[in-house]
Motif scaffolding. Structure first.
Motif, PDB file in Angstrom:
ATOM      1  N   PRO A  57       0.801  -1.232   0.000  1.00  0.00           N
ATOM      2  CA  PRO A  57       0.000   0.000   0.000  1.00  0.00           C
ATOM      3  C   PRO A  57       0.832   1.279   0.000  1.00  0.00           C
ATOM      4  CG  PRO A  57      -0.047  -1.047   2.164  1.00  0.00           C
ATOM      5  CD  PRO A  57       0.606  -2.019   1.238  1.00  0.00           C
ATOM      6  N   GLU A  58       2.073   1.202   0.456  1.00  0.00           N
ATOM      7  CA  GLU A  58       2.917   2.397   0.483  1.00  0.00           C
ATOM      8  C   GLU A  58       3.617   2.631  -0.847  1.00  0.00           C
ATOM      9  OE1 GLU A  58       5.578   2.033   3.751  1.00  0.00           O
ATOM     10  OE2 GLU A  58       3.999   2.129   5.270  1.00  0.00           O
ATOM     11  N   GLN A  59       3.503   1.674  -1.766  1.00  0.00           N
ATOM     12  CA  GLN A  59       4.191   1.778  -3.054  1.00  0.00           C
ATOM     13  C   GLN A  59       3.264   2.185  -4.200  1.00  0.00           C
ATOM     14  OE1 GLN A  59       7.463   1.451  -3.180  1.00  0.00           O
ATOM     15  NE2 GLN A  59       7.574   0.899  -1.010  1.00  0.00           N
ATOM     16  N   PHE A  60       1.948   2.015  -4.007  1.00  0.00           N
ATOM     17  CA  PHE A  60       1.000   2.288  -5.089  1.00  0.00           C
ATOM     18  C   PHE A  60      -0.131   3.187  -4.613  1.00  0.00           C
ATOM     19  CE2 PHE A  60       2.624  -2.030  -6.088  1.00  0.00           C
ATOM     20  CZ  PHE A  60       3.219  -1.742  -7.306  1.00  0.00           C
ATOM     21  N   GLN A  61      -0.559   4.047  -5.514  1.00  0.00           N
ATOM     22  CA  GLN A  61      -1.735   4.887  -5.276  1.00  0.00           C
ATOM     23  C   GLN A  61      -2.694   4.717  -6.440  1.00  0.00           C
ATOM     24  OE1 GLN A  61      -1.073   8.982  -4.050  1.00  0.00           O
ATOM     25  NE2 GLN A  61      -2.723   9.670  -5.400  1.00  0.00           N
ATOM     26  N   ILE A  62      -3.945   4.389  -6.152  1.00  0.00           N
ATOM     27  CA  ILE A  62      -4.949   4.199  -7.189  1.00  0.00           C
ATOM     28  C   ILE A  62      -5.580   5.544  -7.543  1.00  0.00           C
ATOM     29  CG2 ILE A  62      -7.118   3.087  -7.815  1.00  0.00           C
ATOM     30  CD1 ILE A  62      -4.816   1.144  -7.632  1.00  0.00           C
ATOM     31  N   GLU A  63      -5.386   5.986  -8.785  1.00  0.00           N
ATOM     32  CA  GLU A  63      -5.920   7.257  -9.267  1.00  0.00           C
ATOM     33  C   GLU A  63      -7.278   7.110  -9.941  1.00  0.00           C
ATOM     34  OE1 GLU A  63      -4.409  10.530  -9.283  1.00  0.00           O
ATOM     35  OE2 GLU A  63      -3.217   9.619  -7.688  1.00  0.00           O
ATOM     36  N   GLY A  64      -7.507   5.936 -10.550  1.00  0.00           N
ATOM     37  CA  GLY A  64      -8.759   5.728 -11.273  1.00  0.00           C
ATOM     38  C   GLY A  64      -9.142   4.264 -11.298  1.00  0.00           C
ATOM     39  N   LEU A  65     -10.439   3.989 -11.213  1.00  0.00           N
ATOM     40  CA  LEU A  65     -10.966   2.631 -11.314  1.00  0.00           C
ATOM     41  C   LEU A  65     -12.168   2.630 -12.255  1.00  0.00           C
ATOM     42  CD1 LEU A  65     -11.008   1.404  -7.573  1.00  0.00           C
ATOM     43  CD2 LEU A  65      -9.400   0.706  -9.360  1.00  0.00           C
ATOM     44  N   ALA A  66     -12.247   1.619 -13.092  1.00  0.00           N
ATOM     45  CA  ALA A  66     -13.402   1.471 -13.978  1.00  0.00           C
ATOM     46  C   ALA A  66     -13.888   0.032 -13.918  1.00  0.00           C
ATOM     47  CB  ALA A  66     -13.036   1.837 -15.413  1.00  0.00           C
ATOM     48  N   ALA A  67     -15.207  -0.129 -13.871  1.00  0.00           N
ATOM     49  CA  ALA A  67     -15.822  -1.453 -13.828  1.00  0.00           C
ATOM     50  C   ALA A  67     -17.012  -1.475 -14.778  1.00  0.00           C
ATOM     51  CB  ALA A  67     -16.256  -1.800 -12.406  1.00  0.00           C
ATOM     52  N   GLY A  68     -17.634  -2.643 -14.898  1.00  0.00           N
ATOM     53  CA  GLY A  68     -18.800  -2.775 -15.768  1.00  0.00           C
ATOM     54  C   GLY A  68     -20.099  -2.685 -15.011  1.00  0.00           C
ATOM     55  N   SER A  69     -20.547  -3.806 -14.437  1.00  0.00           N
ATOM     56  CA  SER A  69     -21.870  -3.841 -13.809  1.00  0.00           C
ATOM     57  C   SER A  69     -21.874  -4.400 -12.390  1.00  0.00           C
ATOM     58  CB  SER A  69     -22.824  -4.662 -14.677  1.00  0.00           C
ATOM     59  OG  SER A  69     -22.327  -5.983 -14.845  1.00  0.00           O
ATOM     60  N   ASN A  70     -20.729  -4.850 -11.890  1.00  0.00           N
ATOM     61  CA  ASN A  70     -20.679  -5.420 -10.540  1.00  0.00           C
ATOM     62  C   ASN A  70     -20.595  -4.278  -9.522  1.00  0.00           C
ATOM     63  OD1 ASN A  70     -20.223  -6.826  -8.169  1.00  0.00           O
ATOM     64  ND2 ASN A  70     -18.741  -8.235  -9.075  1.00  0.00           N
ATOM     65  N   VAL A  71     -21.732  -3.645  -9.269  1.00  0.00           N
ATOM     66  CA  VAL A  71     -21.772  -2.426  -8.470  1.00  0.00           C
ATOM     67  C   VAL A  71     -21.372  -2.680  -7.019  1.00  0.00           C
ATOM     68  CG1 VAL A  71     -23.313  -0.653  -7.543  1.00  0.00           C
ATOM     69  CG2 VAL A  71     -23.474  -1.285  -9.947  1.00  0.00           C
ATOM     70  N   SER A  72     -21.796  -3.780  -6.439  1.00  0.00           N
ATOM     71  CA  SER A  72     -21.507  -4.025  -5.024  1.00  0.00           C
ATOM     72  C   SER A  72     -20.006  -4.161  -4.774  1.00  0.00           C
ATOM     73  CB  SER A  72     -22.248  -5.271  -4.537  1.00  0.00           C
ATOM     74  OG  SER A  72     -21.886  -6.412  -5.300  1.00  0.00           O
ATOM     75  N   LEU A  73     -19.326  -4.951  -5.605  1.00  0.00           N
ATOM     76  CA  LEU A  73     -17.881  -5.096  -5.453  1.00  0.00           C
ATOM     77  C   LEU A  73     -17.167  -3.782  -5.766  1.00  0.00           C
ATOM     78  CD1 LEU A  73     -15.295  -6.653  -4.964  1.00  0.00           C
ATOM     79  CD2 LEU A  73     -15.452  -7.562  -7.305  1.00  0.00           C
ATOM     80  N   PHE A  74     -17.636  -3.104  -6.805  1.00  0.00           N
ATOM     81  CA  PHE A  74     -17.007  -1.843  -7.202  1.00  0.00           C
ATOM     82  C   PHE A  74     -17.106  -0.809  -6.086  1.00  0.00           C
ATOM     83  CE2 PHE A  74     -16.905   1.975 -10.202  1.00  0.00           C
ATOM     84  CZ  PHE A  74     -15.535   1.895 -10.381  1.00  0.00           C
ATOM     85  N   LEU A  75     -18.243  -0.766  -5.416  1.00  0.00           N
ATOM     86  CA  LEU A  75     -18.424   0.188  -4.318  1.00  0.00           C
ATOM     87  C   LEU A  75     -17.435  -0.102  -3.183  1.00  0.00           C
ATOM     88  CD1 LEU A  75     -20.171   2.604  -3.513  1.00  0.00           C
ATOM     89  CD2 LEU A  75     -21.738   1.002  -2.391  1.00  0.00           C
ATOM     90  N   GLU A  76     -17.226  -1.380  -2.895  1.00  0.00           N
ATOM     91  CA  GLU A  76     -16.225  -1.749  -1.892  1.00  0.00           C
ATOM     92  C   GLU A  76     -14.845  -1.243  -2.301  1.00  0.00           C
ATOM     93  OE1 GLU A  76     -16.166  -5.915  -1.081  1.00  0.00           O
ATOM     94  OE2 GLU A  76     -18.341  -6.056  -0.921  1.00  0.00           O
ATOM     95  N   GLN A  77     -14.495  -1.412  -3.584  1.00  0.00           N
ATOM     96  CA  GLN A  77     -13.190  -0.969  -4.069  1.00  0.00           C
ATOM     97  C   GLN A  77     -13.049   0.542  -3.981  1.00  0.00           C
ATOM     98  OE1 GLN A  77     -13.143  -2.612  -8.035  1.00  0.00           O
ATOM     99  NE2 GLN A  77     -12.447  -4.635  -7.346  1.00  0.00           N
TER     100      GLN A  77
END
Length: 379
Positions: A25-45
């Protein structure tokens, strides 16, 4: 800290990419995420990684998700959303893990912005390899392969001279039905096809593995990634999936990459290249394995692989149509609309009706893709 954007975050490659990010976690920073239709998992992410930009498949899903977003996340949808996530953030690297040709425009947009590409979407090079590789060369952008086979070849070629390569060989597990005859394939079910013996993958790629379309797409991808003529690319059946691919050089030496069948290894190698970091994957013990097995490819048993080589040699929109027809055929099989063996005959019928364009631009590629899909639905 490396800044990442991930297109296709809820799929098999996407979730395993985030597993790697979680380990460091100290080496990477997530700037953007894109998903299709799995809203529940995507919301967790989204709540875990809090990217600046996010995207889902449709406006309806975006409207459903918007009230639930963590503060500071800008939400988009559709193909334009993919482009925003891939090209519209401060990410240094974009991992393209979305399935199918839908990832093409966002990948081109990211390359145009000068971002390193972690390529797990093989359809990008299959449908428009000449456009992607020429733009990457123009922009000085690295295409780092994430598929286990292409990661293996990339590692085998590291530090070597391209002119000294004799042969590149992709290994293939044979998929769910590698022990079945052609006659036995006539009655297989969707559930049978989804039981891959070695890898944990999404439904579409697991079916592609069973038909050997997946290996055909990888052959075309290898042609573009490694600037290799098709006569210099081979495929060998290797049921254990331990040797992920290998390269033979002009002096007869063979360099192979071995490892447990765990996609987190090639994913992490692409994310940390040119360094190697400790991995959570199980260590490989050759003593425990005892033996490995290999068999020549039977192109009569796996006609989709033969078709892929033929389309690759023809070039132009032939590979675009091959991929598009297959995506529709697999969807129809998963929906129990057609039989397993109908997948290959449907692809061949669509290809037989196509007039190939030799040097297509992006509009022509997209038009050929749409044409092939519409025909594959009707046949």
């Amino acid at each position: 800290m490396k800044k990442l954007a991930l297109v296709g975050s809820t799929g098999s490659i996407g979730t395993q990419t985030l597993d790697v990010v979680d380990k460091y976690p100290e080496q990477f920073q997530i700037e953007g995420l894109a998903a299709g239709s799995n809203v529940s998992l995507f919301l967790e992410q989204l709540h875990r990684f809090k990217p600046k930009k996010a995207s889902v498949g449709t406006k309806q899903l975006a409207d459903e998700l918007r009230p639930l977003l963590p503060a500071g996340v800008e939400l988009f949808y559709g193909e334009e959303g993919l482009v925003e996530v891939a090209a519209g953030t401060d990410a240094d690297m974009v991992v393209t893990a979305v399935m199918g040709s839908v990832g093409l425009r966002s990948t081109l947009a990211a390359i145009d912005e000068g971002k390193t590409i972690g390529l797990a979407n093989k359809e990008t090079l299959v449908t428009a390899g000449h456009l992607v590789t020429s733009l990457a060369k123009k922009k000085g952008v690295s295409l780092l392969p994430i598929d286990s086979e292409h990661s293996a070849i990339f590692q085998c070629l590291n530090g070597e001279h391209r002119k000294e390569v004799q042969q590149i060989t992709l290994t293939a597990s044979g998929g769910s039905f590698r022990h079945l005859t052609r006659d036995e394939l006539a009655s297989v079910t969707v559930e049978d096809a989804l039981r891959h013996p070695n890898w944990s993958m999404g439904a579409k790629i697991t079916i592609d593995s069973a038909t050997m379309v997946n290996k055909g797409l990888e052959v075309i991808e290898a042609h573009w990634l490694f600037d290799a003529p098709y006569d210099q690319i081979g495929v060998l059946l290797h049921p254990e999936s331990i040797i992920h691919s290998y390269v033979e050089f002009v002096d007869g030496s063979i360099v192979a990459q071995l490892g447990s069948p765990d996609m987190r290894v090639p994913i992490q190698y692409a994310l940390t290249y040119p360094e190697r970091w400790p991995s959570p994957a199980k260590r490989l013990s050759l003593a425990e394995l005892g033996s490995l097995h290999f068999k020549e490819m039977d192109y009569n048993r796996f006609p989709c692989l033969r078709l892929a080589f033929e389309c690759g040699r023809i070039g132009g929109t032939a590979t675009t149509v091959f991929n598009a027809a297959n995506e529709v055929a697999v969807a129809r099989f998963l929906n129990r609309d057609i039989s397993f063996l109908r997948i290959e005959s449907l692809i061949e019928e669509v290809l037989g009706k196509h007039d190939v364009q030799a040097e297509p631009d992006l509009d022509s590629i997209q038009a050929a893709d749409v044409w092939a899909r519409e025909l594959a639905v009707r046949l």
